[in-house]
Design a protein around this motif. Sequence first.
Motif, short mmCIF file in Angstrom:
data_model
loop_
_atom_site.label_atom_id
_atom_site.label_comp_id
_atom_site.label_asym_id
_atom_site.label_seq_id
_atom_site.Cartn_x
_atom_site.Cartn_y
_atom_site.Cartn_z
N SER A 42 0.81 -1.21 0.00
CA SER A 42 0.00 0.00 0.00
C SER A 42 0.85 1.26 0.00
O SER A 42 0.36 2.33 -0.35
N VAL A 43 2.12 1.17 0.35
CA VAL A 43 2.95 2.37 0.36
C VAL A 43 3.22 2.87 -1.05
O VAL A 43 3.62 4.01 -1.23
N VAL A 44 3.01 2.04 -2.03
CA VAL A 44 3.19 2.48 -3.40
C VAL A 44 1.87 2.49 -4.16
O VAL A 44 1.82 2.50 -5.37
N VAL A 236 11.35 1.72 3.75
CA VAL A 236 10.27 2.67 3.45
C VAL A 236 10.68 4.06 3.92
O VAL A 236 11.07 4.26 5.08
N THR A 237 10.58 5.03 3.04
CA THR A 237 10.95 6.41 3.39
C THR A 237 9.79 7.12 4.08
O THR A 237 8.64 6.67 4.03
N ARG A 241 5.73 6.68 3.59
CA ARG A 241 4.83 6.48 4.72
C ARG A 241 3.69 7.49 4.69
O ARG A 241 2.51 7.15 4.87
N LYS A 242 4.02 8.74 4.45
CA LYS A 242 2.99 9.77 4.38
C LYS A 242 2.04 9.52 3.21
O LYS A 242 0.84 9.79 3.31
N GLN A 247 -3.29 8.04 1.31
CA GLN A 247 -4.12 7.16 0.50
C GLN A 247 -5.23 6.54 1.35
O GLN A 247 -6.39 6.45 0.91
N ALA A 248 -4.90 6.12 2.57
CA ALA A 248 -5.90 5.54 3.45
C ALA A 248 -6.95 6.58 3.83
O ALA A 248 -8.16 6.29 3.89
N ALA A 249 -6.50 7.81 4.10
CA ALA A 249 -7.44 8.87 4.46
C ALA A 249 -8.38 9.19 3.31
O ALA A 249 -9.59 9.39 3.50
N ALA A 250 -7.85 9.23 2.09
CA ALA A 250 -8.68 9.49 0.92
C ALA A 250 -9.70 8.39 0.73
O ALA A 250 -10.86 8.65 0.34
N GLN A 251 -9.31 7.16 1.01
CA GLN A 251 -10.23 6.04 0.86
C GLN A 251 -11.35 6.10 1.89
O GLN A 251 -12.47 5.67 1.61
N ARG A 252 -11.07 6.64 3.07
CA ARG A 252 -12.13 6.83 4.05
C ARG A 252 -13.23 7.72 3.48
O ARG A 252 -14.42 7.45 3.66
N ASP A 253 -12.84 8.82 2.80
CA ASP A 253 -13.83 9.71 2.19
C ASP A 253 -14.68 8.95 1.17
O ASP A 253 -15.90 9.10 1.12
#
Length: 383
Positions: A42-44, A236-237, A241-242, A247-253
């Motif tokens: 998911s980091v990429v 992982v840089t 990570r950010k 991406q996870a936050a956007a998917q919540r929307d």
Amino acid sequence: MSTNTDGSKKSTSGTSGTERGFSRRKLMKLTGAGAAAVGLSSVVGLASGEQAVASVPASASRKGLEQGDTSDGADNFYTSDKVTVRKVSFRNRYEMKVVGNLFTPNNLDRRTGHPALVVGHPMGAVKEQSANLYATKMAEQGFVSLSFDLSFWGESAGKPGNAVAPDVYSEDFSAAVDFLRTQSFVDKDRVGAIGVCGSGSFVLGAAKIDPRIKAIATVSMYDMGAANRDGLRKSVTLEQRKAMIAQAAAQRDVEFAGGKIQYTGGTPEKLTATSSPVDREFYDFYRTARGYHPNTTTHPALATNAKFMNFHPFADLDLLSPRPLLFITGDQAHSREFSEEAYRRATGPKELFWVPGAGHVDLYDRVGLIPFNKLTDFFRTNL
């Protein structure tokens, strides 16, 4: 075996693994420092689509699949005529139903209390993958053993399925202890736990605040927090990570507005010419007849996968002292760094046990490599 000045131990299994050791060393060189654990893709920005879990008998679901590598006695679906299995369920402190399998030796004297073990499955897996095998083998040695599906996985409650909730996962271990302590044939003061892969980190999280867990063993442990924050070998840089968090936050929307749930990471559905050796290692277990089970896809829910960023199971390991810890890892495992780090940070009685020639997934089901004798001796001594 060597004993350190603080009384801790580092030891090596007597299992011969010359040929496998060569292949694993080669694998590690090929793998490099890429992130290939459950959730790390998911980091990429990789995500699979709709979640789909088959509703067919587990044995039938494996027909037509590739056999997979069954060397070194791989036997994930092992059963024993010396053990009785009973489906059970209980509720955790969040009133969620947890479903498990209770394994008892056939010759168990139910008039007295016996030592018992809770066994947790790998992250993304279900109890039928690795956990049942360990529970069966330990029941053959006289332990009452309970495998279970973590909440949001398999037959246990939790919606949406495959949600990431490490605090709840750890709570499930304590709930399993609750259940075992109510059984008349279990000695309440002799309950231990085994965590395989990601469950190794969840059981540490549980045991730090649950002194009823008297002895803890982990096998091929993944620190699911560090694995997602830092990747394997800290590959992982901060920017990556950010990006995963964003991406996870956007998917919540998307999902709050009624959009489809997205899933991420886990084991690839197909291999390609560019698939990493670690992807191939997981694929050979989860996508072949060797370990496939229809109750899981192994893919965590994308919107909740960022929860692992706040999961720090190796913090405050001194809370476990003086309870004993056993960390088992293959000396060729891509995940060995997590067992090494937990061993370094633990302050109580501890042992780091190496299995020569074994990789990470090898210790899920290869009974020719898994040191069941070591586990038996550890729990007989400490429970």
